[in-house]
Design a protein around this motif. Sequence first.
Motif, PDB file in Angstrom:
ATOM      1  N   ASP A  60       0.818  -1.218   0.000  1.00  0.00           N
ATOM      2  CA  ASP A  60       0.000   0.000   0.000  1.00  0.00           C
ATOM      3  C   ASP A  60       0.852   1.270   0.000  1.00  0.00           C
ATOM      4  OD1 ASP A  60      -3.084  -0.966   0.927  1.00  0.00           O
ATOM      5  OD2 ASP A  60      -1.467  -2.277   1.544  1.00  0.00           O
ATOM      6  N   ASP A 107      -6.465   5.236   6.478  1.00  0.00           N
ATOM      7  CA  ASP A 107      -6.956   3.884   6.718  1.00  0.00           C
ATOM      8  C   ASP A 107      -7.088   3.761   8.230  1.00  0.00           C
ATOM      9  OD1 ASP A 107      -7.545   1.211   6.870  1.00  0.00           O
ATOM     10  OD2 ASP A 107      -6.022   0.580   5.436  1.00  0.00           O
ATOM     11  N   TYR A 131      -9.536   5.176   3.147  1.00  0.00           N
ATOM     12  CA  TYR A 131      -8.835   4.156   2.361  1.00  0.00           C
ATOM     13  C   TYR A 131      -9.056   2.771   2.954  1.00  0.00           C
ATOM     14  CZ  TYR A 131      -4.850   1.781   0.106  1.00  0.00           C
ATOM     15  OH  TYR A 131      -4.059   0.924  -0.617  1.00  0.00           O
ATOM     16  N   ASP A 132      -9.573   1.876   2.148  1.00  0.00           N
ATOM     17  CA  ASP A 132      -9.748   0.466   2.498  1.00  0.00           C
ATOM     18  C   ASP A 132     -10.894   0.221   3.470  1.00  0.00           C
ATOM     19  OD1 ASP A 132      -9.084  -2.171   1.981  1.00  0.00           O
ATOM     20  OD2 ASP A 132      -7.766  -2.318   3.719  1.00  0.00           O
ATOM     21  N   ARG A 133     -11.012   1.040   4.516  1.00  0.00           N
ATOM     22  CA  ARG A 133     -12.182   0.938   5.391  1.00  0.00           C
ATOM     23  C   ARG A 133     -12.792   2.322   5.555  1.00  0.00           C
ATOM     24  NH1 ARG A 133      -7.890  -0.632   9.001  1.00  0.00           N
ATOM     25  NH2 ARG A 133      -8.616  -2.774   8.862  1.00  0.00           N
ATOM     26  N   TYR A 142     -14.023   7.809  -0.775  1.00  0.00           N
ATOM     27  CA  TYR A 142     -13.752   6.495  -0.188  1.00  0.00           C
ATOM     28  C   TYR A 142     -13.347   5.542  -1.302  1.00  0.00           C
ATOM     29  CZ  TYR A 142     -15.034   1.900   1.879  1.00  0.00           C
ATOM     30  OH  TYR A 142     -15.047   0.595   2.326  1.00  0.00           O
ATOM     31  N   SER A 144     -12.190   1.366  -1.744  1.00  0.00           N
ATOM     32  CA  SER A 144     -12.011   0.079  -1.094  1.00  0.00           C
ATOM     33  C   SER A 144     -12.483  -1.012  -2.046  1.00  0.00           C
ATOM     34  CB  SER A 144     -12.807   0.019   0.221  1.00  0.00           C
ATOM     35  OG  SER A 144     -12.520  -1.177   0.926  1.00  0.00           O
ATOM     36  N   ASN A 147     -16.676  -5.047   0.290  1.00  0.00           N
ATOM     37  CA  ASN A 147     -16.304  -5.874   1.438  1.00  0.00           C
ATOM     38  C   ASN A 147     -17.372  -6.885   1.836  1.00  0.00           C
ATOM     39  OD1 ASN A 147     -13.620  -4.811   1.992  1.00  0.00           O
ATOM     40  ND2 ASN A 147     -14.690  -2.893   2.381  1.00  0.00           N
ATOM     41  N   ASN A 182     -15.231  -2.916   8.183  1.00  0.00           N
ATOM     42  CA  ASN A 182     -15.016  -3.966   7.190  1.00  0.00           C
ATOM     43  C   ASN A 182     -15.217  -5.348   7.789  1.00  0.00           C
ATOM     44  OD1 ASN A 182     -14.411  -2.013   5.359  1.00  0.00           O
ATOM     45  ND2 ASN A 182     -12.300  -2.635   5.008  1.00  0.00           N
ATOM     46  N   LYS A 281      -7.114  -8.993  -2.890  1.00  0.00           N
ATOM     47  CA  LYS A 281      -7.604  -7.641  -3.176  1.00  0.00           C
ATOM     48  C   LYS A 281      -6.414  -6.898  -3.771  1.00  0.00           C
ATOM     49  CE  LYS A 281      -8.800  -6.830   1.062  1.00  0.00           C
ATOM     50  NZ  LYS A 281      -9.370  -6.242   2.286  1.00  0.00           N
ATOM     51  N   LEU A 286      -6.075  -0.413  -5.901  1.00  0.00           N
ATOM     52  CA  LEU A 286      -6.591   0.274  -4.717  1.00  0.00           C
ATOM     53  C   LEU A 286      -5.726   1.481  -4.383  1.00  0.00           C
ATOM     54  CD1 LEU A 286      -8.655   0.061  -2.284  1.00  0.00           C
ATOM     55  CD2 LEU A 286      -6.822  -1.123  -1.068  1.00  0.00           C
ATOM     56  N   LEU A 323     -15.421   1.224  -5.585  1.00  0.00           N
ATOM     57  CA  LEU A 323     -15.366  -0.113  -5.007  1.00  0.00           C
ATOM     58  C   LEU A 323     -14.824  -1.091  -6.047  1.00  0.00           C
ATOM     59  CD1 LEU A 323     -18.812  -0.183  -3.134  1.00  0.00           C
ATOM     60  CD2 LEU A 323     -16.565   0.447  -2.231  1.00  0.00           C
TER      61      LEU A 323
END
Length: 364
Positions: A60, A107, A131-133, A142, A144, A147, A182, A281, A286, A323
């Motif tokens: 990341d 995140d 980010y991510d969540r 947002y 991600s 999820n 998440n 993922k 991402l 997403l």
Amino acid sequence: MNAMMRRAVIATAAVSMALSMAACGKAGDDKKSSDKAGDTKSIGLLLPENASSTRYESFDKPFIEAKVAALCPDCKVKYSNAEGSASKQKQQFDTLIAEGVKVIILDAFDAKSTQSWVKEAADKGVKVVAYDRLATGPVAAYVSFDNQKVGELQGQALVEALGAKAADANVVMINGDEADPNAALFKSGAHKVLDGKVKKVVYEASGEWKPTVAGQKIGTAITSLGKDGFQAVYSANDGMAAAIITQLKSSGINVPVGGQDAGIDAIQRIVAGDQAYTIYKAYKPLADSAGELAVNLLQGKDVKSIASSTIDSDTDKGIPAKLLEPKVVNKANVQSTVIADGLYKVADICTGDYAAACAAAGLK
């Protein structure tokens, strides 16, 4: 000195003082103007932990840094890792704001705790990319994966790993941290598939994203259910799956265990037959999306061309969102997923102890 001369001296001094004060005032105004403008060449990056998953430091962070550099060569990424502490992440967030950073990729370690600080940042003109969540509070965008779909894929992969035994199988579930939204989506998605396709979920607990806690919880499950009391284990991520598998082996139990994150150690366990599957993922899409969103926000551009859908959090509605689609990785498709995508090379996976298993799996 006569009266006329005294008046001239006083007048000269007054003019000099006035000019000096004006100069000071101008300098102060410039500083205030600079402070208000903030740091228009830096993007904050706050990641949550580095204990249960190696992905943040390995993928990341460098991918986000590379994307920002490509889009804005004179921009700088100011990075910190919360190391599993919500209070530490709050301090890091506050430091970025104090330094004048105008965009923060966050995140959140504890997404439910962010509402007040994200709002405070927004009030100061600071844009936050969740980010991510999905963090609570008025985030600007947002990015991600879907999820809920991650959880569904985990559940389906576990059912497929059980095969014909699924309908009579009891399952243990070790979920993620309840403070992570998440984790709730993974759990919900997994139950959506497992409920009705397996006999029963006989034990369920949070592993808190901590391998040591997950190991303790599976130990409790073994003690309470017995060695033959369950036929599969759902683990919300690979870090916890590693500890679970170690505990199962030490107890002489061999059942399918799944995870998530596609860490290289998980891929090695899959090739060796110790872990049934993981969820891949793709980190680069991402991270690239996060970098694009952050640079657009920093430059005052619209983000809807990137985040073309919307999502609601517990506190805010209609957040611009992007997403991405997750994938299942098992022994049969390692070559066509993480290797084909360039995430890992065969040489990275097929080290010493795994060489024979790789050959048997046809990895090349």
